[in-house]
Write an enzyme that holds these catalytic residues in place. Sequence first.
Site, PDB file in Angstrom:
ATOM      1  N   TRP A  99     -11.844   4.362   2.586  1.00 49.14           N
ATOM      2  CA  TRP A  99     -11.985   4.987   1.270  1.00 49.14           C
ATOM      3  C   TRP A  99     -13.433   5.129   0.832  1.00 49.14           C
ATOM      4  O   TRP A  99     -13.757   5.965   0.004  1.00 49.14           O
ATOM      5  CB  TRP A  99     -11.220   4.160   0.226  1.00 49.14           C
ATOM      6  CG  TRP A  99      -9.755   4.179   0.486  1.00 49.14           C
ATOM      7  CD1 TRP A  99      -8.873   5.142   0.060  1.00 49.14           C
ATOM      8  CD2 TRP A  99      -8.979   3.256   1.261  1.00 49.14           C
ATOM      9  NE1 TRP A  99      -7.612   4.851   0.520  1.00 49.14           N
ATOM     10  CE2 TRP A  99      -7.644   3.703   1.265  1.00 49.14           C
ATOM     11  CE3 TRP A  99      -9.288   2.079   1.959  1.00 49.14           C
ATOM     12  CZ2 TRP A  99      -6.622   3.029   1.925  1.00 49.14           C
ATOM     13  CZ3 TRP A  99      -8.271   1.410   2.620  1.00 49.14           C
ATOM     14  CH2 TRP A  99      -6.962   1.889   2.595  1.00 49.14           C
ATOM     15  N   HIS A 153      -2.385  -2.395  -8.426  1.00 51.09           N
ATOM     16  CA  HIS A 153      -3.023  -1.095  -8.496  1.00 51.09           C
ATOM     17  C   HIS A 153      -2.136  -0.292  -9.447  1.00 51.09           C
ATOM     18  O   HIS A 153      -0.944  -0.090  -9.155  1.00 51.09           O
ATOM     19  CB  HIS A 153      -3.048  -0.417  -7.133  1.00 51.09           C
ATOM     20  CG  HIS A 153      -4.046  -0.987  -6.179  1.00 51.09           C
ATOM     21  ND1 HIS A 153      -3.987  -2.268  -5.716  1.00 51.09           N
ATOM     22  CD2 HIS A 153      -5.143  -0.418  -5.608  1.00 51.09           C
ATOM     23  CE1 HIS A 153      -5.009  -2.481  -4.893  1.00 51.09           C
ATOM     24  NE2 HIS A 153      -5.727  -1.376  -4.809  1.00 51.09           N
ATOM     25  N   GLN A 202       0.810  -1.230   0.000  1.00 52.95           N
ATOM     26  CA  GLN A 202       0.000   0.000   0.000  1.00 52.95           C
ATOM     27  C   GLN A 202       0.843   1.280   0.000  1.00 52.95           C
ATOM     28  O   GLN A 202       0.505   2.261  -0.654  1.00 52.95           O
ATOM     29  CB  GLN A 202      -0.920  -0.001   1.228  1.00 52.95           C
ATOM     30  CG  GLN A 202      -1.688   1.288   1.478  1.00 52.95           C
ATOM     31  CD  GLN A 202      -2.882   1.468   0.564  1.00 52.95           C
ATOM     32  OE1 GLN A 202      -3.890   0.802   0.714  1.00 52.95           O
ATOM     33  NE2 GLN A 202      -2.774   2.362  -0.399  1.00 52.95           N
TER      34      GLN A 202
HETATM   35 FE   FE2 Z   1      -7.872  -1.274  -4.367  1.00 48.68          FE
END
Ligand code: FE2
Length: 426
Positions: A315, A210, A152
Amino acid sequence: MLDLILRNAALPDGRRGIDIGVRDGRIVAVEPTLKAEAGRSIDARGNLVTPPFVDSHFHLDATLSVGLPRRNRSGTLLEGIQLWGELKPLLTQEAIAKRALDYCDWAIGRGLLAIRSHVDICDPRLLAVDALLQVKKQVAPFIDLQLVAFPQDGVYRSPGAMELLKEALKRGVDVVGGIPHFERTMEEGRASVIALCEIAAAQGLMVDMHCDETDDPMSRHVETLAAETIRLGLQGRVAGSHLTSMHSMDNYYVSKLIPLMAEADLGVIANPFANIVLQGRHDTYPKRRGMTRVPELMAAGLTVAFGHDSVMDPWYGLGSGDMLDVAHMAVHVGQMTGLDAMASCFQAVTANAARLMQLDGYGLAPGCRADMVLLDAADPVEAIRLRAARLKVIRAGEVIAETPAPRTALTAGGSPRQLSYRKEPG
Ligand code: FE2
């Protein structure tokens, strides 16, 4: 003697009046008027039977954590990442597992029986990795859970992340993740794509990054991802998640990029909820939608799936594990309201997502696993329109969840009647 027969089903490909026979957890017959006896028979009454919903992009380690330690005030991607960073030191393995298992119950109720979840490996304790590996084992009878080692905070930007990612793979995480647009520079982003693809090639693993989750038209890591896929012979094993920069790219450049992606047989995962709420945040007006070029990528023959990405986390504070909700949003964000386009959005949360995840035995054909969902809808478009109830969710030939069809008792005008919001044929 069969274990189960579903009679009079409509199938996603348009066939009607079909019987589906099941024995020993597998589909053994799909035909009209099946002449056989079974221990249990279910009358589908002409309703749609589909293979299960598949979510190819989710974050099971963050789900249901909304409000911990505080709410996302701006609603932006960057505050979400910051908030997740504040929450990480407070997490326990038990709490992560508990929330993930609670979500898996929701998923089963929604007929969502396969999930690819990213798991954040930027934590020296790898708590989320151990929690989700445990959850994967626990839910295996009901849900195919595939885990992606997701850095991340950036595999180069976050100290020690590369070693943690390798350790996560050693512990049993299935897929190599990445986040090139979040590394410090374009060069480091590019280097991360190359290094991560090489790890996957060396270990025979799939890749799902991502990638280019930004409105920057010059964020072009997807090009590197496609080129590395070809260089390393990883065709059909690599997916790019989000790819929102493609929304803003120059059209001429995209006319060269999409054929390169097709050559790499790159999987594409758009996340319509996340994209429509997180992208375009620096725009005044007009505001970009941000979702990648789904119809154009489908037209070029790429496998395009839709993910939920987030449910009640830093999010995105909404959602309930309903992939028909996701397809419904995609129809609108992508302006995919043509009949075939709507049907392709149903594929993107079922068969396309299953292909990306390389799910074994997925489908409605003899030999496939007897995993099915009976919907309160006549066809995929009606299923999306109504976010139709999952009347029966079936795993390996056993009913594991049921939801009654919602009906409104209407008394207006003095003659009581029931509304289903389904249009009568003709
Ligand atoms: Fe994601």
